[in-house]
Each structure stands twice: as C-alpha cells, then as structure tokens.
Design a protein around this motif. Structure first.
Motif, PDB file in Angstrom:
ATOM      1  N   ARG A   1      -4.904  -7.621  -7.833  1.00 44.77           N
ATOM      2  CA  ARG A   1      -6.091  -6.824  -7.556  1.00 44.77           C
ATOM      3  C   ARG A   1      -5.670  -5.514  -6.894  1.00 44.77           C
ATOM      4  O   ARG A   1      -4.671  -5.436  -6.177  1.00 44.77           O
ATOM      5  N   SER A   2      -6.460  -4.455  -7.141  1.00 45.97           N
ATOM      6  CA  SER A   2      -6.144  -3.133  -6.613  1.00 45.97           C
ATOM      7  C   SER A   2      -7.427  -2.320  -6.491  1.00 45.97           C
ATOM      8  O   SER A   2      -8.433  -2.618  -7.162  1.00 45.97           O
ATOM      9  N   ASN A   3      -7.377  -1.315  -5.637  1.00 48.25           N
ATOM     10  CA  ASN A   3      -8.518  -0.397  -5.556  1.00 48.25           C
ATOM     11  C   ASN A   3      -8.577   0.527  -6.773  1.00 48.25           C
ATOM     12  O   ASN A   3      -9.587   1.191  -7.007  1.00 48.25           O
ATOM     13  N   LEU A   4      -7.496   0.562  -7.567  1.00 45.21           N
ATOM     14  CA  LEU A   4      -7.445   1.354  -8.792  1.00 45.21           C
ATOM     15  C   LEU A   4      -7.503   0.428 -10.003  1.00 45.21           C
ATOM     16  O   LEU A   4      -6.695  -0.503 -10.116  1.00 45.21           O
ATOM     17  N   GLU A   5      -8.442   0.676 -10.902  1.00 42.35           N
ATOM     18  CA  GLU A   5      -8.671  -0.205 -12.048  1.00 42.35           C
ATOM     19  C   GLU A   5      -7.411  -0.409 -12.892  1.00 42.35           C
ATOM     20  O   GLU A   5      -7.194  -1.484 -13.452  1.00 42.35           O
TER      21      GLU A   5
ATOM     22  N   ARG B   1      -5.325  -3.609 -12.063  1.00 36.44           N
ATOM     23  CA  ARG B   1      -5.936  -4.930 -11.949  1.00 36.44           C
ATOM     24  C   ARG B   1      -5.613  -5.731 -13.210  1.00 36.44           C
ATOM     25  O   ARG B   1      -5.929  -5.302 -14.323  1.00 36.44           O
TER      26      ARG B   1
ATOM     27  N   ARG C   1      -2.965   4.010  -3.397  1.00 36.30           N
ATOM     28  CA  ARG C   1      -3.075   2.750  -4.124  1.00 36.30           C
ATOM     29  C   ARG C   1      -2.745   1.570  -3.216  1.00 36.30           C
ATOM     30  O   ARG C   1      -1.777   1.595  -2.450  1.00 36.30           O
ATOM     31  N   SER C   2      -3.539   0.513  -3.308  1.00 35.87           N
ATOM     32  CA  SER C   2      -3.229  -0.751  -2.634  1.00 35.87           C
ATOM     33  C   SER C   2      -3.192  -1.858  -3.683  1.00 35.87           C
ATOM     34  O   SER C   2      -4.007  -1.876  -4.608  1.00 35.87           O
TER      35      SER C   2
ATOM     36  N   ASP D   1      -7.050   8.579  -4.142  1.00 37.06           N
ATOM     37  CA  ASP D   1      -6.866   7.583  -3.085  1.00 37.06           C
ATOM     38  C   ASP D   1      -5.466   6.977  -3.143  1.00 37.06           C
ATOM     39  O   ASP D   1      -4.840   6.888  -4.212  1.00 37.06           O
TER      40      ASP D   1
ATOM     41  N   GLU E   1       0.843  -1.197   0.000  1.00 40.05           N
ATOM     42  CA  GLU E   1       0.000   0.000   0.000  1.00 40.05           C
ATOM     43  C   GLU E   1       0.875   1.242   0.000  1.00 40.05           C
ATOM     44  O   GLU E   1       1.865   1.323   0.730  1.00 40.05           O
TER      45      GLU E   1
ATOM     46  N   LYS F   1      -9.656   7.726  -8.882  1.00 42.61           N
ATOM     47  CA  LYS F   1     -10.466   7.551  -7.680  1.00 42.61           C
ATOM     48  C   LYS F   1     -10.275   8.701  -6.697  1.00 42.61           C
ATOM     49  O   LYS F   1     -10.147   8.498  -5.473  1.00 42.61           O
TER      50      LYS F   1
END
Length: 397
Positions: free
Chosen positions: A376-380, A383, A342-343, A340, A327, A337
């Motif tokens: 996988r990530s909170n940002l497209e 991914r 990134r994770s 935010d 993260e 996003k």
C-alpha cells in the motif's frame, strides 16, 4: 561384566574392556567415562585410547577425536595393521571437515501478478494543479499465468576447531506465460562463523545479480556482521549490521547504498509433539541515494520479520511473515499527488511445506509454496497485490 566393577577399580585393562563394550552397545556417555578412567589409570593403554577417540567422534567432538587419533598414529608401538587402520579412520574423519552439496529444485505454479503491476488500471496525474485520470497500457497492468521455477545451488562447508567457513553459488529462474517478466538470478555468498562458549560472531559477503525480461536489471553487493551472546536461556538475542550497494543497470539514478541495523531473538528447536523453531527481528533501514536525481531522494523506514518452523518426523512447515514501512525524504514527482513524498507499506506471508518422498526410485522432497504480498502507498502507482502458489520437487546430492 559390570558385576566385576567393585573388584577392578584400579584396573586400566578392565575399564578399557568395559568401555569398549559400552561403545559397541551405543552407551556413549558410559563409554566415555569408562575409557577416560582407563587412560587416567594408564595413559599408555593403546586400546583404550583408540576406543576413546572413536567415542569422542560419535558424540560430535570431531577435532578432539582427530587430535587423539594423530597422537595414536605417531606412536611407535602400534601392532601390525593398526597404523593403517588409524590412518584410514583419519581420512574418513577429515572428510567431515570438508562437506559439499548440490541442490536442484523444479516447481510449477501460478501467479496472479507476474509483472508486479499496480492494482488499478489507471492512475491520477497532477497537471497544472488539476487531477487527470490516465489509463495504463495493458502491458503495465497485472499479468497472470502459469510459471516454471528452477533453482540450482552448490554449497561448500569447511570446519576448523574454532571456526566454520561456508561458500555458496546459486542460480534461480522463472519462466512464464508472460516472457517480459521472466527472471534469472545469480548469487554468490561467503560466511565466516566464529562460535565460542560465550558468544558467536558471523561475517558474510555476497553478490546478487537479477535479469528481468531478458536484460540486466539489478546488481547488489552485500556485507554483514552478526553478533549473538550465549546464555543459559532458551532464546538468545542477537544484533546485526548489513550494508548493500545497489546498482540498477537500466536507471542509474535509482542506485543507492542501503544499511540495515537489526535486533532480534532466536530460539533453538523445542517441543515434544514436534520440533519448533522461531525467530523475530526488528530492523531500521536507511537508503542513501547515489544521485541527486533519484525520485524521492533518500528514504528510511522499519522492517519486522517473524519466522516459525515446525518439524514432525521428516516433514516440515515453515512460515515467514514480514512487514516493511518506508518513506522518501523528498517529494517523489510533481506529477503524482502534487509532489508528495512517497510512503510504502509492504507485507508478505510465505508458507513452505517440505516432505521426503520416493520419486522414480530415488529420494526427493515434495515442495509446496504459497505466497501473498500486499503493498500500500499514498501514490496509486505503487499499490499492488501478488499471490502465487507452486508445487514441485527438490533433490539433494
């Protein structure tokens, strides 16, 4: 000859002859015991000393055997021709302290994401607080196709009574139907191992250089230290500290210094129906940005690894499973996003099968590799999935 043992307990000559017979019969433990007793009874028994050195060598005590052989060469009472034979044996045994090898591998396969592109054909941007869908150019979408992978490696090992040194140079390449994703990797490494009865130390340094699509992408300078205590337990814990300086040639603001502190456990080969080896480790990762302009700033996370190898006769199957969670400390970009942090959660599974075969009348290894990665990530944008399979052959010279 063993029937004469009760009558010859004080005879150095008897135990020298008995030990020689045991050595010729591959009874190494018995030969060592008999020849050692012959030398205790008469330290000047040259025939027993010659065979004792040979027995030591055959059980793997190379440096003890060399030391005794040198003592024999220095003797002034050697019969004619024996000195030359001992000198020849010395040169043969010395060769085991300097070993080198060359490995060559060629594999052909298929990859469904050669360029590591995001899964989605579009990403969501944040402009003036509103989400906007943006379609990706075809070149930034997953490209699938066949590829040819090659590997050439040179390794050298030098043994000393209290240490071992390893040097290595390696070149890897991948050429595919999508040349913009072609890879060329150059690596060099050095290891110093200091084993003892109570622990084992290992220090290493190396360099990795990666070219992507025909131009330089990344250079990493590595150093690490590993410590493993010895015990009577079947599996032993170990700890390791690794540091890497990361230099991204196309985007210098991505440069960083990464440290990894690991705790793990490794188990030596075990099993009866086949030999198994297993190791597990957990690492804490910290990556410090070299520039304040790096998107996301510093980042940190955890990594876990599991490695299992099963060997039956000459064939082997190796399984590697890894999961990394990272993260960023700061927001990545206001466009993604709303800024935010990134994770990332990345997992991969690697299966490798090896089996010796005869190819064109020469020894080779049949090689099968299967690989799957899921990120996988909170940002497209970050991914993606990647699956590949390859079949080929390897040679050891």
């Amino acid at each position: 000859i063993s029937e004469l043992l009760p009558e010859c307990l004080e005879s150095s000559e008897f135990f020298a002859v008995y030990g020689a017979a045991q050595l010729n019969g591959s009874d190494l433990e018995g030969a060592l015991e008999s020849l050692e007793r012959a030398l205790l009874l008469n330290p000047e028994n040259g025939a027993a000393a010659i065979d004792y050195a040979q027995a030591l060598f055959e059980v793997g005590q190379l440096f003890t055997a060399l030391e005794m052989n040198q003592q024999l060469i220095a003797r002034q009472d050697l019969p004619a021709g024996v000195g030359d034979a001992l000198q020849g044996r010395e040169e043969q045994w010395r060769a085991f302290t300097r070993q080198s090898s060359i490995q060559v591998e060629v594999l052909a396969g298929y990859d469904n994401n050669l360029n590591g592109a995001p899964d989605s054909g579009q990403i969501t941007l944040t402009l003036s607080g509103e989400p906007i869908q943006l379609g990706l150019d075809p070149d930034f979408r997953p490209q699938s196709g066949g590829h040819l992978s090659t590997r050439a490696a040179y390794q050298q090992r030098r043994l000393a009574p209290q240490s071992q040194q390893n040097w290595g140079v390696e070149v890897r390449s991948r050429n595919s139907d999508y040349p913009q994703s072609d890879l060329l990797q150059l690596a060099a490494s050095y290891q110093l191992l200091k084993p003892s009865r109570v622990n084992s130390w290992q220090a290493a340094a190396g360099m990795n250089h990666l070219q992507y699509g025909g131009s330089s992408l990344f250079t990493g300078l590595d150093t690490s230290v590993r410590y493993q205590p010895r015990s009577d337990r079947s599996c032993n814990p170990y700890s390791q500290l690794a540091i890497q300086h990361q230099d991204f040639h196309r985007e210098s603001r991505l440069d960083g210094l990464e440290s990894k502190v690991s705790l793990g456990v490794s188990c030596p080969p075990f099993g009866y129906a086949g030999r198994q080896q297993i190791s597990i480790d957990l690492s804490r990762i910290n990556n410090l940005a070299a520039s304040s302009r790096r998107l996301g700033g510093d980042r940190a996370g955890w990594q876990s690894n599991l490695s299992w190898q099963y060997t039956l006769q000459a064939a082997s199957l190796r399984v590697q499973l890894s999961h990394t969670a990272i993260e960023d400390r700061q927001g990545y970009s206001p466009l993604l996003k709303g800024g935010d942090a990134r994770s990332l959660n990345r997992s991969y599974l690697l299966l490798q099968y090896r089996r010796p075969i005869r190819l064109f009348g020469k020894g080779a290894n049949l090689m099968i590799n299967l690989y799957h990665q899921r990120q996988r990530s909170n940002l497209e944008l970050f991914r993606n999935n990647d699956t590949s399979a390859a079949l080929g052959f390897g040679w050891l010279f």
